[in-house]
Design an enzyme around this catalytic site. Structure first.
Site, PDB file in Angstrom:
ATOM      1  N   HIS A 304      -3.942 -49.644  44.162  1.00 30.91           N
ATOM      2  CA  HIS A 304      -2.731 -49.443  44.962  1.00 30.91           C
ATOM      3  C   HIS A 304      -3.124 -48.928  46.336  1.00 30.91           C
ATOM      4  O   HIS A 304      -4.090 -48.169  46.469  1.00 30.91           O
ATOM      5  CB  HIS A 304      -1.803 -48.421  44.291  1.00 30.91           C
ATOM      6  CG  HIS A 304      -0.398 -48.500  44.788  1.00 30.91           C
ATOM      7  ND1 HIS A 304       0.020 -47.853  45.917  1.00 30.91           N
ATOM      8  CD2 HIS A 304       0.663 -49.190  44.330  1.00 30.91           C
ATOM      9  CE1 HIS A 304       1.308 -48.117  46.116  1.00 30.91           C
ATOM     10  NE2 HIS A 304       1.717 -48.931  45.180  1.00 30.91           N
ATOM     11  N   ASP A 361       3.011 -52.579  38.009  1.00 32.89           N
ATOM     12  CA  ASP A 361       3.081 -53.944  37.450  1.00 32.89           C
ATOM     13  C   ASP A 361       2.270 -54.131  36.177  1.00 32.89           C
ATOM     14  O   ASP A 361       2.391 -55.159  35.516  1.00 32.89           O
ATOM     15  CB  ASP A 361       2.595 -54.948  38.517  1.00 32.89           C
ATOM     16  CG  ASP A 361       3.555 -54.985  39.688  1.00 32.89           C
ATOM     17  OD1 ASP A 361       3.107 -54.880  40.840  1.00 32.89           O
ATOM     18  OD2 ASP A 361       4.763 -55.080  39.436  1.00 32.89           O
TER      19      ASP A 361
HETATM   20  C1  SDX Z   1       2.930 -53.384  44.206  1.00 35.32           C
HETATM   21  O1  SDX Z   1       2.872 -50.815  48.438  1.00 35.32           O
HETATM   22  C2  SDX Z   1       3.565 -50.627  47.396  1.00 35.32           C
HETATM   23  O2  SDX Z   1       4.161 -49.542  47.213  1.00 35.32           O
HETATM   24  C3  SDX Z   1       3.628 -51.785  46.421  1.00 35.32           C
HETATM   25  C4  SDX Z   1       4.360 -51.517  45.102  1.00 35.32           C
HETATM   26  C5  SDX Z   1       5.854 -51.272  45.328  1.00 35.32           C
HETATM   27  O3  SDX Z   1       6.480 -50.641  44.466  1.00 35.32           O
HETATM   28  O4  SDX Z   1       6.404 -51.819  46.305  1.00 35.32           O
HETATM   29  O5  SDX Z   1       3.789 -50.403  44.458  1.00 35.32           O
HETATM   30  C6  SDX Z   1       4.261 -52.735  44.178  1.00 35.32           C
HETATM   31  O6  SDX Z   1       2.750 -54.298  44.972  1.00 35.32           O
HETATM   32  C7  SDX Z   1       1.825 -52.834  43.355  1.00 35.32           C
HETATM   33  C8  SDX Z   1       0.472 -53.580  43.562  1.00 35.32           C
HETATM   34  C9  SDX Z   1       0.509 -54.868  42.769  1.00 35.32           C
HETATM   35  N1  SDX Z   1      -0.701 -55.690  43.086  1.00 35.32           N
HETATM   36  C10 SDX Z   1      -1.697 -55.814  42.190  1.00 35.32           C
HETATM   37  O7  SDX Z   1      -1.741 -55.255  41.104  1.00 35.32           O
HETATM   38  C11 SDX Z   1      -2.800 -56.773  42.644  1.00 35.32           C
HETATM   39  C12 SDX Z   1      -4.182 -56.174  42.343  1.00 35.32           C
HETATM   40  N2  SDX Z   1      -4.421 -55.062  43.235  1.00 35.32           N
HETATM   41  C13 SDX Z   1      -5.023 -55.285  44.483  1.00 35.32           C
HETATM   42  O8  SDX Z   1      -5.268 -56.502  44.952  1.00 35.32           O
HETATM   43  C14 SDX Z   1      -5.095 -54.093  45.432  1.00 35.32           C
HETATM   44  O9  SDX Z   1      -5.387 -52.992  44.702  1.00 35.32           O
HETATM   45  C15 SDX Z   1      -3.864 -53.881  46.280  1.00 35.32           C
HETATM   46  C16 SDX Z   1      -3.474 -55.113  47.014  1.00 35.32           C
HETATM   47  C17 SDX Z   1      -2.709 -53.426  45.446  1.00 35.32           C
HETATM   48  C18 SDX Z   1      -4.183 -52.784  47.301  1.00 35.32           C
HETATM   49  O10 SDX Z   1      -5.210 -53.273  48.092  1.00 35.32           O
HETATM   50  P1  SDX Z   1      -5.733 -52.491  49.404  1.00 35.32           P
HETATM   51  O11 SDX Z   1      -5.090 -51.159  49.518  1.00 35.32           O
HETATM   52  O12 SDX Z   1      -5.637 -53.411  50.565  1.00 35.32           O
HETATM   53  O13 SDX Z   1      -7.227 -52.210  49.026  1.00 35.32           O
HETATM   54  P2  SDX Z   1      -8.407 -53.260  49.187  1.00 35.32           P
HETATM   55  O14 SDX Z   1      -7.956 -54.640  48.780  1.00 35.32           O
HETATM   56  O15 SDX Z   1      -9.008 -53.072  50.530  1.00 35.32           O
HETATM   57  O16 SDX Z   1      -9.420 -52.744  48.047  1.00 35.32           O
HETATM   58  C19 SDX Z   1     -10.211 -51.574  48.289  1.00 35.32           C
HETATM   59  C20 SDX Z   1     -11.427 -51.743  47.381  1.00 35.32           C
HETATM   60  C21 SDX Z   1     -12.127 -53.099  47.582  1.00 35.32           C
HETATM   61  O17 SDX Z   1     -13.477 -52.910  47.177  1.00 35.32           O
HETATM   62  P3  SDX Z   1     -14.602 -52.632  48.381  1.00 35.32           P
HETATM   63  O18 SDX Z   1     -14.684 -53.903  49.194  1.00 35.32           O
HETATM   64  O19 SDX Z   1     -14.117 -51.434  49.156  1.00 35.32           O
HETATM   65  O20 SDX Z   1     -15.868 -52.340  47.579  1.00 35.32           O
HETATM   66  O21 SDX Z   1     -10.992 -51.727  46.007  1.00 35.32           O
HETATM   67  C22 SDX Z   1     -11.261 -52.994  45.406  1.00 35.32           C
HETATM   68  C23 SDX Z   1     -11.473 -53.975  46.538  1.00 35.32           C
HETATM   69  O22 SDX Z   1     -12.326 -55.038  46.118  1.00 35.32           O
HETATM   70  N3  SDX Z   1     -10.077 -53.351  44.620  1.00 35.32           N
HETATM   71  C24 SDX Z   1     -10.110 -54.001  43.460  1.00 35.32           C
HETATM   72  C25 SDX Z   1      -8.781 -54.090  43.034  1.00 35.32           C
HETATM   73  N4  SDX Z   1      -7.977 -53.496  43.933  1.00 35.32           N
HETATM   74  C26 SDX Z   1      -8.790 -53.038  44.918  1.00 35.32           C
HETATM   75  N5  SDX Z   1     -11.155 -54.532  42.756  1.00 35.32           N
HETATM   76  C27 SDX Z   1     -10.815 -55.142  41.591  1.00 35.32           C
HETATM   77  N6  SDX Z   1      -9.527 -55.261  41.109  1.00 35.32           N
HETATM   78  C28 SDX Z   1      -8.506 -54.747  41.795  1.00 35.32           C
HETATM   79  N7  SDX Z   1      -7.240 -54.857  41.334  1.00 35.32           N
END
Ligand code: SDX
Length: 427
Positions: A304, A361
């Site tokens: 998140h 989710d």
């Molecule tokens: C919702 O914003 C809100 O409040 C949203 C929400 C709401 O109520 O409105 O809460 C609802 O959208 C919840 C999120 C649902 N999405 C997912 O579950 C999709 C999977 N999660 C991600 O893709 C990710 O965690 C995000 C999109 C939710 C957040 O991404 P960020 O903040 O942009 O972080 P990032 O993509 O830059 O990741 C940071 C690091 C990276 O690794 P490094 O390159 O730093 O080594 O964390 C890793 C990412 O690769 N990472 C994950 C991951 N999420 C982040 N690695 C594996 N699996 C994951 N799910």
């Protein structure tokens, strides 16, 4: 004495005001930075940028705190209804009994959809995704309600109309997509029970309204009702900032929510869990893929932008999976897989180091499956829940004297000036 931040660039020093929120959150006010220094800030995805001051929802991502108008979401999930929580978000306080009754009557009065809109539903291909249908239909509401009210009373009617009709339209699109007769809203049913009845009632098999299922839906929608400046809310605020109307703004919010990194994740989680189930139930290959930088796969429902600990909504949703399945005397193999996946991931150094926990989710789809909602409608369910949040944020932006048209800047990294070359001279 006003607190300031000092910035020194190219030998010049700038004093930038520091702002402090009610809960101690702090911000550096950079509104004059470019005019005074010629510099902008660079922050892809606005991860460190506040676009507004808001009094609607407070989140603490480190402590896993979520409050609507100051009330902890846990207390609302325990004691409130979705209609009452919607009133709280939109009006800033809990309603009196009289106000709640009046709001409920207004929602019922505006629950029908103009009969001409049925032709729109019937014109979509049967396999059209419900989120695409919903965003189109919400935008189409503007054509049926062209007046843009100024009076408070009329504005409240518009909000009630949206809250009520979006729920009816979601059920209508489901029925029509299956070639089934549309079920109309009933005056004697509450908001959530009405939705379930419109979705599942049929002349040959009357739907029996189960209070446990209604309560599960109430809590599901309360947990989704607002979440401060998430991506879809930012889309709603952006449309509001250009003085777009509320229907266009909500339609934009639905489109933004649809993305699989945002609200579309609840559908993607179930598809992922089903994949794990169909491949024998071992989550390890999926965990390894999620850690592999060369693999675009992400563990859906994990991570998140704000929460760097367990999403408080996921805790409640996880408990609700067990409650609703035991009340319905059912089992869901995907819940066992989800729990196993969570257990393994939370012990894995990659997830620990990256502060990756289940978000709202991760378990929500199990609850929706238990209720009987089809997977391709999961994000529609999220949209209906988020609607009071979008409305309250849109309204707050309209009344905010500091709100400006959303128009971010950029750092240009393209070609420097060059000139047109006639096609025969291009080689
Ligand atoms: C919702 O914003 C809100 O409040 C949203 C929400 C709401 O109520 O409105 O809460 C609802 O959208 C919840 C999120 C649902 N999405 C997912 O579950 C999709 C999977 N999660 C991600 O893709 C990710 O965690 C995000 C999109 C939710 C957040 O991404 P960020 O903040 O942009 O972080 P990032 O993509 O830059 O990741 C940071 C690091 C990276 O690794 P490094 O390159 O730093 O080594 O964390 C890793 C990412 O690769 N990472 C994950 C991951 N999420 C982040 N690695 C594996 N699996 C994951 N799910």
């Amino acid at each position: 004495m006003k607190k300031t931040a000092t910035l020194t660039i190219d030998g010049n020093t700038y004093e930038l005001p520091v702002l402090e929120g009610t809960e101690g959150d702090k911000a550096i006010d950079i509104r004059k930075l470019r005019a005074e220094s010629g510099y902008i800030t660079y922050d892809p995805g606005f991860a460190n940028t506040g676009v507004c001051k808001s009094s609607i929802t407070f989140m603490d991502g480190e402590k896993g705190i979520l409050r609507y108008r100051g009330i902890p979401v846990e207390e609302l999930a325990e004691n409130s209804t979705f209609v009452e929580t919607s009133f709280l978000l939109i009006n800033g306080r809990l309603p009196t009994r009289k106000e709640l009754n009046r709001f409920s009557v207004m929602l019922n009065d505006h629950s029908m959809v103009h009969e001409d809109m049925r032709h729109f539903f019937e014109s979509f291909p049967r396999g059209a995704h419900p989120m695409g249908i919903l965003s189109s239909m919400v935008n189409a509401l503007r054509a049926f309600y062209p007046e843009l009210p100024e009076e408070e009373e009329e504005i409240n009617v518009t909000f009630a109309r949206l809250l009520s009709k979006v729920r009816t339209m979601a059920a209508m699109s489901y029925k029509i997509s299956r070639g089934h007769a549309v079920v109309y809203p009933r005056y004697d049913l509450t908001y959530c029970a009405n939705f379930l009845n419109m979705m599942f009632d049929s002349p040959v098999r009357p739907y029996v309204i189960d209070p446990d299922v209604v309560r599960a839906l109430e809590v599901f929608w309360i947990l989704h009702a607002d979440h401060e400046q998430n991506s879809s809310t930012a889309a709603v605020r952006l449309v509001g900032s250009v003085r777009g109307n509320i229907y266009a703004a909500v339609s934009a919010g639905i489109c933004a929510l649809w993305g699989r990194l945002h609200g579309g994740a609840n559908q993607a989680v179930i598809e992922m869990l089903q994949q794990i189930h169909d491949s024998g139930g071992d989550p390890m290959p999926f965990i390894e893929r999620a850690k592999d930088k060369s693999d675009p796969f992400r563990l859906m429902g994990f991570g998140h932008r704000v929460y760097k600990t367990y999403d408080p909504r996921a805790k409640i949703m996880k408990r609700m999976c067990d409650t609703i399945l035991s009340k319905l005397n059912r089992k869901d193999p995907l819940l066992d897989i989800a729990k196993k996946l969570e257990e393994v991931a939370l012990k894995d150094p990659y997830f620990i180091d990256h502060n990756l926990y289940p978000n709202v989710d991760f378990y929500s789809g199990i609850v929706l499956r238990a209720i009987g909602i089809p997977v391709n409608m999961f994000t529609v369910m999220f949209a209906i829940g988020r609607l009071p949040g979008w409305i309250s944020q849109f309204r707050e932006g309209q009344h905010d004297p500091e709100q400006r048209l959303f128009r971010p800047r950029q750092l240009y990294v393209g070609d420097q000036v060059r000139h047109y070359v006639p096609i025969d001279e291009r080689g």
